[in-house]
Design a protein around this motif. Structure first.
Motif, mmCIF file in Angstrom:
data_model
loop_
_atom_site.group_PDB
_atom_site.id
_atom_site.type_symbol
_atom_site.label_atom_id
_atom_site.label_comp_id
_atom_site.label_asym_id
_atom_site.label_seq_id
_atom_site.Cartn_x
_atom_site.Cartn_y
_atom_site.Cartn_z
ATOM 1 N N MET A 11 2.024 17.619 20.583
ATOM 2 C CA MET A 11 1.822 18.759 21.436
ATOM 3 C C MET A 11 2.289 18.468 22.857
ATOM 4 O O MET A 11 2.736 19.360 23.531
ATOM 5 C CB MET A 11 0.364 19.172 21.425
ATOM 6 N N ARG A 12 2.123 17.246 23.283
ATOM 7 C CA ARG A 12 2.560 16.927 24.649
ATOM 8 C C ARG A 12 4.061 17.114 24.809
ATOM 9 O O ARG A 12 4.526 17.459 25.889
ATOM 10 C CB ARG A 12 2.159 15.502 24.997
ATOM 11 N N THR A 13 4.806 16.861 23.757
ATOM 12 C CA THR A 13 6.251 17.045 23.818
ATOM 13 C C THR A 13 6.606 18.522 23.878
ATOM 14 O O THR A 13 7.456 18.939 24.656
ATOM 15 C CB THR A 13 6.921 16.414 22.582
ATOM 16 N N GLU A 14 5.933 19.314 23.069
ATOM 17 C CA GLU A 14 6.222 20.746 23.006
ATOM 18 C C GLU A 14 5.660 21.511 24.197
ATOM 19 O O GLU A 14 6.221 22.504 24.635
ATOM 20 C CB GLU A 14 5.670 21.333 21.709
ATOM 21 N N PHE A 15 4.511 21.058 24.735
ATOM 22 C CA PHE A 15 3.848 21.734 25.849
ATOM 23 C C PHE A 15 3.564 20.741 26.978
ATOM 24 O O PHE A 15 2.416 20.360 27.221
ATOM 25 C CB PHE A 15 2.539 22.368 25.386
#
Length: 47
Positions: A1-5
């Motif tokens: 999720m950190r990569t996407e958001f």
């Protein structure tokens, strides 16, 4: 999720977590759904 958001990292950078380890359990004690809806509608949302 950190990569996407990546914007999430700004809010949770200290703990390096997106969710807390806590939990919640609740009960409405058999209240009618109309009473629950009224209760929810009359309370302010967190800001």
């Amino acid at each position: 999720m950190r990569t996407e958001f990546p914007e999430l990292a700004r809010h949770h950078y200290r703990a390096n977590k997106l969710w807390s380890g806590s939990s919640f359990a609740g009960s409405v004690g058999g209240a009618p759904i109309s009473v629950l809806c009224q209760y929810i509608e009359q309370h302010n949302r967190p800001g």
